[in-house]
Design a protein around this motif. Structure first.
Motif, short mmCIF file in Angstrom:
data_model
loop_
_atom_site.label_atom_id
_atom_site.label_comp_id
_atom_site.label_asym_id
_atom_site.label_seq_id
_atom_site.Cartn_x
_atom_site.Cartn_y
_atom_site.Cartn_z
N VAL A 1 -4.61 3.39 -1.20
CA VAL A 1 -5.49 4.42 -1.77
C VAL A 1 -5.33 4.48 -3.28
O VAL A 1 -4.21 4.62 -3.79
CB VAL A 1 -5.19 5.81 -1.15
CG1 VAL A 1 -6.10 6.87 -1.76
CG2 VAL A 1 -5.38 5.75 0.37
N ILE A 2 -6.44 4.33 -3.98
CA ILE A 2 -6.45 4.54 -5.43
C ILE A 2 -7.48 5.63 -5.72
O ILE A 2 -8.46 5.78 -5.00
CB ILE A 2 -6.74 3.26 -6.23
CG1 ILE A 2 -8.07 2.63 -5.85
CG2 ILE A 2 -5.64 2.25 -6.09
CD1 ILE A 2 -8.46 1.44 -6.72
N SER A 3 -7.23 6.40 -6.77
CA SER A 3 -8.14 7.51 -7.03
C SER A 3 -8.24 7.79 -8.52
O SER A 3 -7.39 7.40 -9.32
CB SER A 3 -7.67 8.75 -6.28
OG SER A 3 -6.31 8.96 -6.47
N ASP A 4 -9.32 8.46 -8.86
CA ASP A 4 -9.49 9.01 -10.20
C ASP A 4 -10.18 10.36 -10.06
O ASP A 4 -10.25 10.90 -8.94
CB ASP A 4 -10.25 8.03 -11.12
CG ASP A 4 -11.70 7.84 -10.71
OD1 ASP A 4 -12.13 8.48 -9.72
OD2 ASP A 4 -12.40 7.06 -11.36
N HIS A 5 -10.70 10.91 -11.17
CA HIS A 5 -11.28 12.25 -11.10
C HIS A 5 -12.53 12.31 -10.24
O HIS A 5 -12.96 13.39 -9.84
CB HIS A 5 -11.58 12.76 -12.52
CG HIS A 5 -12.49 11.86 -13.29
ND1 HIS A 5 -12.03 10.73 -13.95
CD2 HIS A 5 -13.83 11.88 -13.45
CE1 HIS A 5 -13.07 10.12 -14.52
NE2 HIS A 5 -14.16 10.79 -14.23
N ASN A 6 -13.13 11.14 -9.92
CA ASN A 6 -14.33 11.13 -9.09
C ASN A 6 -14.03 11.10 -7.59
O ASN A 6 -14.93 11.30 -6.78
CB ASN A 6 -15.21 9.92 -9.43
CG ASN A 6 -15.91 10.08 -10.76
OD1 ASN A 6 -16.30 11.19 -11.10
ND2 ASN A 6 -16.03 9.01 -11.50
N LEU B 1 -6.62 -2.45 -13.90
CA LEU B 1 -7.16 -3.15 -12.72
C LEU B 1 -7.67 -2.14 -11.69
O LEU B 1 -8.77 -2.31 -11.14
CB LEU B 1 -6.07 -4.04 -12.10
CG LEU B 1 -6.52 -4.86 -10.89
CD1 LEU B 1 -7.54 -5.92 -11.30
CD2 LEU B 1 -5.34 -5.53 -10.20
N TYR B 2 -6.90 -1.06 -11.46
CA TYR B 2 -7.35 -0.05 -10.49
C TYR B 2 -8.65 0.60 -10.98
O TYR B 2 -9.55 0.86 -10.19
CB TYR B 2 -6.27 1.02 -10.28
CG TYR B 2 -5.00 0.47 -9.65
CD1 TYR B 2 -5.06 -0.49 -8.64
CD2 TYR B 2 -3.74 0.90 -10.05
CE1 TYR B 2 -3.91 -1.01 -8.06
CE2 TYR B 2 -2.58 0.40 -9.48
CZ TYR B 2 -2.68 -0.56 -8.49
OH TYR B 2 -1.53 -1.07 -7.93
N GLY B 3 -8.71 0.85 -12.29
CA GLY B 3 -9.94 1.42 -12.87
C GLY B 3 -11.13 0.51 -12.64
O GLY B 3 -12.23 0.96 -12.31
N LEU C 1 -19.94 18.82 -2.54
CA LEU C 1 -18.48 18.95 -2.44
C LEU C 1 -17.92 17.95 -1.44
O LEU C 1 -16.91 17.31 -1.66
CB LEU C 1 -18.11 20.38 -1.99
CG LEU C 1 -18.14 21.44 -3.07
CD1 LEU C 1 -17.98 22.82 -2.44
CD2 LEU C 1 -17.06 21.20 -4.11
N PHE C 2 -18.67 17.77 -0.32
CA PHE C 2 -18.22 16.84 0.72
C PHE C 2 -18.22 15.41 0.18
O PHE C 2 -17.27 14.65 0.37
CB PHE C 2 -19.15 16.94 1.94
CG PHE C 2 -18.79 15.98 3.02
CD1 PHE C 2 -19.54 14.83 3.21
CD2 PHE C 2 -17.68 16.19 3.82
CE1 PHE C 2 -19.21 13.93 4.20
CE2 PHE C 2 -17.35 15.29 4.81
CZ PHE C 2 -18.13 14.15 5.01
N ALA C 3 -19.28 15.08 -0.54
CA ALA C 3 -19.39 13.72 -1.09
C ALA C 3 -18.26 13.44 -2.08
O ALA C 3 -17.70 12.35 -2.12
CB ALA C 3 -20.73 13.57 -1.78
N ARG C 4 -17.92 14.48 -2.86
CA ARG C 4 -16.87 14.28 -3.86
C ARG C 4 -15.51 14.06 -3.22
O ARG C 4 -14.69 13.32 -3.71
CB ARG C 4 -16.85 15.50 -4.80
CG ARG C 4 -16.10 15.24 -6.07
CD ARG C 4 -16.31 16.34 -7.07
NE ARG C 4 -17.66 16.36 -7.58
CZ ARG C 4 -18.13 17.30 -8.39
NH1 ARG C 4 -17.38 18.31 -8.75
NH2 ARG C 4 -19.36 17.25 -8.84
N SER C 5 -15.28 14.73 -2.10
CA SER C 5 -13.95 14.62 -1.49
C SER C 5 -13.88 13.46 -0.49
O SER C 5 -12.82 13.12 -0.04
CB SER C 5 -13.60 15.93 -0.77
OG SER C 5 -14.52 16.14 0.27
N ARG C 6 -15.03 12.88 -0.18
CA ARG C 6 -15.06 11.81 0.81
C ARG C 6 -14.35 10.55 0.27
O ARG C 6 -14.48 10.20 -0.89
CB ARG C 6 -16.50 11.47 1.13
CG ARG C 6 -16.65 10.49 2.27
CD ARG C 6 -18.10 10.17 2.48
NE ARG C 6 -18.69 9.61 1.27
CZ ARG C 6 -19.99 9.54 1.03
NH1 ARG C 6 -20.83 10.06 1.87
NH2 ARG C 6 -20.45 9.01 -0.07
#
Lengths: 102, 204
Positions: free
Chosen positions: B65-70, B194-196, B7-12
């Motif tokens: 900051v860019i993000s996706d489901h990971n 590009l972000y992907g 869980l920590f790794a996923r939210s890091r």
């Protein structure tokens, strides 16, 4: 305007380090020579040449250079075939680099 | 891996420094400003101008900051001066600058090119911006890509100005024999791709 072309063999450049190659190239560019390098320059040498060129640009006589890495020529000999890579470097004011290679 | 550490790794938040590189007037600063606007604090990294070498120093913007489901990626964006093999002050005079201003700009531009070359060693990944509307493409792109490859730095080739009628992103792909992302830094098309791609090269 006279055009001087120097063909530089791999044998000539083999023993040169990057700095020596840059000095060799820039000194000849300053005499309006076009250089054709057998074997070409690798990307790190090209980056080093850009850095040294930027240091030596004097905004009067020497303004840099143009470079072209044409698609390697496929050479066929009696017993072998190889791709001949070349790099062509010309003074900045030489506008016909691509034409010269046709 | 325990549930807690997973869980920590996923939210890091991962952090990487990504450089924007290419020839002068390829649209690097326009792209940096767009990323800042969409993912950062919105402050422009630099001024955009039709006069070449407007950007003459490396400029960094942290915490885009860019993000996706990971998860999320914390980017430091570095906008670099255009890399070139020659600088002729007379080109700036054609844009209306005086001779003195032009020579001063040319001197600053030569120093900027050196900084851009030296910045290659400080990047975790790089976006090489190619003007897709200006074929034949600048030889300098091969030099930049070759140096990044030699340093094993992941590369994204962005075929910019794809909104222009003369643009040919397919030719960019064919020329550099690489996956490319057609974008328009000006109108924002292709930015999600590009972000992907940035997330992908960062291993997320």
């Amino acid at each position: 305007m006279d055009l001087h072309i120097n063909f530089v063999t791999e044998k000539t450049t083999r023993k040169m380090n990057s700095t020596q190659k840059c000095d060799f190239i820039i000194s000849r560019l300053k005499t309006d020579c076009v250089l054709v390098f057998e074997g070409g320059l690798n990307p790190e040498e090209e980056a080093a040449l850009i850095e040294e060129t930027m240091i030596q640009i004097d905004h009067q006589e020497f303004l840099g250079y143009k470079i072209l890495n044409p698609t390697p020529l496929r050479m066929s000999g009696l017993f072998s075939r190889k791709n001949l890579k070349m790099t062509v470097i010309a003074p900045h004011n030489y506008d016909h680099l691509s034409i010269a290679l046709v | 891996m325990s549930i807690l550490s997973r869980l920590f790794a996923r939210s890091r938040k991962a952090r990487i420094t990504i450089g924007i590189l290419g020839a002068p007037n390829a649209g690097k600063t326009t792209l940096a400003n767009r990323i800042s606007n969409e993912c950062g604090n919105g402050e422009p990294l630099g001024v955009v101008s039709p006069v070449p070498h407007e950007t003459r120093d490396c400029k960094a913007l942290e915490h885009c900051v860019i993000s996706d489901h990971n998860g999320s990626l914390d980017l430091t964006i570095v906008d670099t001066p255009g890399i070139t093999t020659s600088i002729d002050y007379r080109e700036f005079q054609q844009h209306g600058l005086s001779r003195q201003e032009s020579i001063q700009r040319a001197k600053e531009a030569t120093r900027g090119v050196i900084k851009a070359i030296q910045s290659l060693d400080k990047m975790d990944a790089a976006i090489v911006v190619v003007d897709a509307a200006r074929a034949p493409f600048d030889q300098i792109n091969w030099t930049v890509i070759g140096n990044l490859e030699a340093r094993k730095i992941p590369i994204i080739v962005a075929a910019n100005k794809s909104d222009l009628a003369d643009a040919d992103p397919e030719l960019v792909k064919e020329t550099f024999q690489s996956d490319i992302i057609p974008i328009s830094a000006k109108n924002g098309s292709g930015m999600n791709e590009l972000y992907g791609s940035i997330l992908s090269v960062s291993g997320m």
